[in-house]
Design a protein around this motif. Structure first.
Motif, PDB file in Angstrom:
ATOM      1  N   ALA A 264       0.812  -1.217   0.000  1.00  0.00           N
ATOM      2  CA  ALA A 264       0.000   0.000   0.000  1.00  0.00           C
ATOM      3  C   ALA A 264       0.844   1.265   0.000  1.00  0.00           C
ATOM      4  CB  ALA A 264      -0.922   0.004   1.213  1.00  0.00           C
ATOM      5  N   GLN A 265       2.146   1.130   0.036  1.00  0.00           N
ATOM      6  CA  GLN A 265       3.028   2.292   0.085  1.00  0.00           C
ATOM      7  C   GLN A 265       3.801   2.414  -1.215  1.00  0.00           C
ATOM      8  OE1 GLN A 265       5.203   1.056   3.461  1.00  0.00           O
ATOM      9  NE2 GLN A 265       3.549   1.476   4.895  1.00  0.00           N
ATOM     10  N   GLY A 266       4.303   3.593  -1.494  1.00  0.00           N
ATOM     11  CA  GLY A 266       5.007   3.821  -2.740  1.00  0.00           C
ATOM     12  C   GLY A 266       6.516   3.679  -2.655  1.00  0.00           C
ATOM     13  N   GLU A 267       7.086   3.908  -1.460  1.00  0.00           N
ATOM     14  CA  GLU A 267       8.538   3.918  -1.345  1.00  0.00           C
ATOM     15  C   GLU A 267       9.141   2.548  -1.646  1.00  0.00           C
ATOM     16  OE1 GLU A 267       7.111   4.420   2.337  1.00  0.00           O
ATOM     17  OE2 GLU A 267       6.158   5.964   1.160  1.00  0.00           O
ATOM     18  N   GLY A 268      10.136   2.541  -2.510  1.00  0.00           N
ATOM     19  CA  GLY A 268      10.869   1.311  -2.794  1.00  0.00           C
ATOM     20  C   GLY A 268      10.200   0.367  -3.779  1.00  0.00           C
ATOM     21  N   ARG A 269       8.975   0.641  -4.155  1.00  0.00           N
ATOM     22  CA  ARG A 269       8.253  -0.267  -5.048  1.00  0.00           C
ATOM     23  C   ARG A 269       8.811  -0.243  -6.463  1.00  0.00           C
ATOM     24  NH1 ARG A 269       2.692  -0.933  -4.451  1.00  0.00           N
ATOM     25  NH2 ARG A 269       2.873  -2.127  -6.350  1.00  0.00           N
ATOM     26  N   GLU A 270       9.445   0.866  -6.859  1.00  0.00           N
ATOM     27  CA  GLU A 270       9.923   0.970  -8.244  1.00  0.00           C
ATOM     28  C   GLU A 270      11.065   0.015  -8.535  1.00  0.00           C
ATOM     29  OE1 GLU A 270      12.247   3.830  -5.762  1.00  0.00           O
ATOM     30  OE2 GLU A 270      10.126   3.461  -6.025  1.00  0.00           O
ATOM     31  N   VAL A 271      11.724  -0.519  -7.525  1.00  0.00           N
ATOM     32  CA  VAL A 271      12.839  -1.443  -7.745  1.00  0.00           C
ATOM     33  C   VAL A 271      12.428  -2.895  -7.506  1.00  0.00           C
ATOM     34  CG1 VAL A 271      14.599   0.263  -7.235  1.00  0.00           C
ATOM     35  CG2 VAL A 271      13.695  -1.148  -5.385  1.00  0.00           C
ATOM     36  N   THR A 272      11.167  -3.126  -7.200  1.00  0.00           N
ATOM     37  CA  THR A 272      10.672  -4.476  -6.947  1.00  0.00           C
ATOM     38  C   THR A 272      10.209  -5.106  -8.251  1.00  0.00           C
ATOM     39  OG1 THR A 272       9.916  -3.760  -4.777  1.00  0.00           O
ATOM     40  CG2 THR A 272       9.071  -5.851  -5.582  1.00  0.00           C
ATOM     41  N   ARG A 273      10.722  -6.281  -8.551  1.00  0.00           N
ATOM     42  CA  ARG A 273      10.326  -7.005  -9.764  1.00  0.00           C
ATOM     43  C   ARG A 273       9.127  -7.890  -9.425  1.00  0.00           C
ATOM     44  NH1 ARG A 273      14.651 -10.527 -13.169  1.00  0.00           N
ATOM     45  NH2 ARG A 273      13.470 -10.556 -15.111  1.00  0.00           N
ATOM     46  N   VAL A 274       8.022  -7.722 -10.166  1.00  0.00           N
ATOM     47  CA  VAL A 274       6.796  -8.469  -9.885  1.00  0.00           C
ATOM     48  C   VAL A 274       6.220  -9.055 -11.166  1.00  0.00           C
ATOM     49  CG1 VAL A 274       6.206  -7.099  -7.849  1.00  0.00           C
ATOM     50  CG2 VAL A 274       5.300  -6.436 -10.069  1.00  0.00           C
ATOM     51  N   ARG A 275       5.305 -10.009 -10.968  1.00  0.00           N
ATOM     52  CA  ARG A 275       4.587 -10.632 -12.080  1.00  0.00           C
ATOM     53  C   ARG A 275       3.111 -10.678 -11.713  1.00  0.00           C
ATOM     54  NH1 ARG A 275       3.663 -15.999 -11.775  1.00  0.00           N
ATOM     55  NH2 ARG A 275       5.501 -16.279 -10.469  1.00  0.00           N
ATOM     56  N   SER A 276       2.235 -10.319 -12.643  1.00  0.00           N
ATOM     57  CA  SER A 276       0.791 -10.380 -12.404  1.00  0.00           C
ATOM     58  C   SER A 276       0.357 -11.825 -12.244  1.00  0.00           C
ATOM     59  CB  SER A 276       0.020  -9.752 -13.565  1.00  0.00           C
ATOM     60  OG  SER A 276       0.300  -8.388 -13.656  1.00  0.00           O
ATOM     61  N   GLN A 277      -0.552 -12.025 -11.282  1.00  0.00           N
ATOM     62  CA  GLN A 277      -1.010 -13.393 -11.045  1.00  0.00           C
ATOM     63  C   GLN A 277      -2.351 -13.370 -10.330  1.00  0.00           C
ATOM     64  OE1 GLN A 277       1.817 -16.618 -10.140  1.00  0.00           O
ATOM     65  NE2 GLN A 277       0.870 -16.642  -8.122  1.00  0.00           N
ATOM     66  N   GLY A 278      -3.432 -13.430 -11.058  1.00  0.00           N
ATOM     67  CA  GLY A 278      -4.750 -13.583 -10.478  1.00  0.00           C
ATOM     68  C   GLY A 278      -5.471 -12.288 -10.161  1.00  0.00           C
ATOM     69  N   PHE A 279      -6.729 -12.461  -9.732  1.00  0.00           N
ATOM     70  CA  PHE A 279      -7.611 -11.359  -9.379  1.00  0.00           C
ATOM     71  C   PHE A 279      -8.411 -11.741  -8.145  1.00  0.00           C
ATOM     72  CE2 PHE A 279      -6.943 -11.099 -13.914  1.00  0.00           C
ATOM     73  CZ  PHE A 279      -6.680  -9.759 -14.115  1.00  0.00           C
ATOM     74  N   VAL A 280      -8.742 -10.741  -7.331  1.00  0.00           N
ATOM     75  CA  VAL A 280      -9.629 -10.934  -6.185  1.00  0.00           C
ATOM     76  C   VAL A 280     -10.745  -9.906  -6.295  1.00  0.00           C
ATOM     77  CG1 VAL A 280      -9.858 -10.791  -3.670  1.00  0.00           C
ATOM     78  CG2 VAL A 280      -7.862 -11.904  -4.669  1.00  0.00           C
ATOM     79  N   THR A 281     -11.986 -10.339  -6.049  1.00  0.00           N
ATOM     80  CA  THR A 281     -13.142  -9.452  -6.075  1.00  0.00           C
ATOM     81  C   THR A 281     -13.591  -9.198  -4.642  1.00  0.00           C
ATOM     82  OG1 THR A 281     -13.828 -10.328  -8.216  1.00  0.00           O
ATOM     83  CG2 THR A 281     -15.490  -9.151  -6.931  1.00  0.00           C
ATOM     84  N   ILE A 282     -13.779  -7.919  -4.333  1.00  0.00           N
ATOM     85  CA  ILE A 282     -14.169  -7.519  -2.985  1.00  0.00           C
ATOM     86  C   ILE A 282     -15.330  -6.544  -3.080  1.00  0.00           C
ATOM     87  CG2 ILE A 282     -12.418  -5.705  -2.950  1.00  0.00           C
ATOM     88  CD1 ILE A 282     -12.029  -6.238   0.015  1.00  0.00           C
ATOM     89  N   SER A 283     -16.286  -6.635  -2.158  1.00  0.00           N
ATOM     90  CA  SER A 283     -17.403  -5.692  -2.138  1.00  0.00           C
ATOM     91  C   SER A 283     -17.323  -4.856  -0.869  1.00  0.00           C
ATOM     92  CB  SER A 283     -18.750  -6.412  -2.222  1.00  0.00           C
ATOM     93  OG  SER A 283     -18.952  -7.223  -1.084  1.00  0.00           O
ATOM     94  N   PHE A 284     -17.667  -3.575  -1.009  1.00  0.00           N
ATOM     95  CA  PHE A 284     -17.649  -2.630   0.107  1.00  0.00           C
ATOM     96  C   PHE A 284     -19.032  -2.030   0.287  1.00  0.00           C
ATOM     97  CE2 PHE A 284     -13.310  -2.241  -1.641  1.00  0.00           C
ATOM     98  CZ  PHE A 284     -12.536  -2.390  -0.504  1.00  0.00           C
ATOM     99  N   ASN A 285     -19.452  -1.858   1.535  1.00  0.00           N
ATOM    100  CA  ASN A 285     -20.605  -1.050   1.897  1.00  0.00           C
ATOM    101  C   ASN A 285     -20.032   0.092   2.732  1.00  0.00           C
ATOM    102  OD1 ASN A 285     -22.605  -2.905   0.829  1.00  0.00           O
ATOM    103  ND2 ASN A 285     -21.970  -4.221   2.500  1.00  0.00           N
ATOM    104  N   VAL A 286     -20.090   1.317   2.216  1.00  0.00           N
ATOM    105  CA  VAL A 286     -19.432   2.459   2.845  1.00  0.00           C
ATOM    106  C   VAL A 286     -20.474   3.428   3.387  1.00  0.00           C
ATOM    107  CG1 VAL A 286     -17.886   4.415   2.440  1.00  0.00           C
ATOM    108  CG2 VAL A 286     -17.459   2.232   1.308  1.00  0.00           C
ATOM    109  N   ILE A 287     -20.276   3.836   4.642  1.00  0.00           N
ATOM    110  CA  ILE A 287     -21.123   4.839   5.280  1.00  0.00           C
ATOM    111  C   ILE A 287     -20.203   5.894   5.883  1.00  0.00           C
ATOM    112  CG2 ILE A 287     -22.788   5.280   7.128  1.00  0.00           C
ATOM    113  CD1 ILE A 287     -23.697   2.372   6.851  1.00  0.00           C
ATOM    114  N   THR A 288     -20.528   7.167   5.660  1.00  0.00           N
ATOM    115  CA  THR A 288     -19.761   8.251   6.262  1.00  0.00           C
ATOM    116  C   THR A 288     -20.674   9.079   7.151  1.00  0.00           C
ATOM    117  OG1 THR A 288     -20.158   9.738   4.409  1.00  0.00           O
ATOM    118  CG2 THR A 288     -18.149   8.396   4.325  1.00  0.00           C
ATOM    119  N   LYS A 289     -20.082   9.716   8.162  1.00  0.00           N
ATOM    120  CA  LYS A 289     -20.844  10.585   9.064  1.00  0.00           C
ATOM    121  C   LYS A 289     -20.022  11.838   9.334  1.00  0.00           C
ATOM    122  CE  LYS A 289     -23.128  10.598  13.556  1.00  0.00           C
ATOM    123  NZ  LYS A 289     -22.415  11.469  14.459  1.00  0.00           N
TER     124      LYS A 289
END
Length: 197
Positions: free
Chosen positions: A149-174
């Motif tokens: 979830a952070q940006g620092e150091g991610r530009e030097v990390t070698r990654v490969r795409s692998q899969g998908f996850v589906t998530i549902s949110f119910n959001v309430i603000t006050k």
């Protein structure tokens, strides 16, 4: 009546399912990452799902339907919460190895939302490291999944795409609007949350 000094964000929903071609018997871990001004007031900041297998009805989908439920309070939207997902499963030798990392911000607009998160895995930088990690069962992984979830150091990390996850949110603000923040109207057909309270 005194003006509010904080706003609330209530998030519920579920980690619905995942698609990881070639993999089975996977489980999912989640954790929330948020800024310094944010404080969880109720619910769980992290959790781990059950192990799920593909079915004959849906041979490409792993269904978790794992609930999430948390409430935050904050004085400022900087550091808006993100949910970080890590999916694990057995390798050829039976060791639990990471099958995907991913993260997404909690939606800003009240209502029901569905997100599909593209997952990725870190890769070894050389063929020798790949071979060694395969034999030892120690594949590259993050020591702290929250780094996703952070940006620092991610530009030097070698990654490969692998899969998908589906998530549902119910959001309430006050009290978001009372503090001068306008996030627009919700997109769902149901109640738009408790913005006016």
């Amino acid at each position: 009546m005194a003006a509010p000094s904080v706003f609330l964000l209530a998030v519920s929903g579920e980690i619905e399912s995942g698609e990881f071609p070639g993999f089975d018997d996977l489980y999912c871990k989640f954790s929330f990452v948020y800024g310094q001004d944010w404080v969880p007031t109720a619910g769980l900041e992290e959790g781990i799902s059950q192990i799920t297998s593909k079915s004959s009805v849906s041979p490409t989908t792993l269904v978790w339907n794992f609930p999430i439920d948390i409430t935050f309070k904050s004085t400022n939207p900087f550091g808006w919460p993100q949910i970080v997902l890590s999916v694990y499963g057995p390798d050829f030798f039976g060791h639990d190895v990471v099958r995907g990392y991913g993260a997404v911000h909690v939606p800003f607009v009240p209502g029901r939302h569905k997100r599909t998160i593209a997952m990725f895995v870190p890769e070894s930088t050389s063929r020798l490291q790949q071979l060694t990690s395969w034999f030892t069962g120690r594949r590259p992984e993050f020591t702290d999944p929250k780094v996703v979830a952070q940006g620092e150091g991610r530009e030097v990390t070698r990654v490969r795409s692998q899969g998908f996850v589906t998530i549902s949110f119910n959001v309430i603000t006050k009290d978001l609007h009372k503090l001068g923040y306008d996030v627009g109207q919700g997109q769902s057909t149901g109640p738009q949350g408790l913005q006016g309270l």
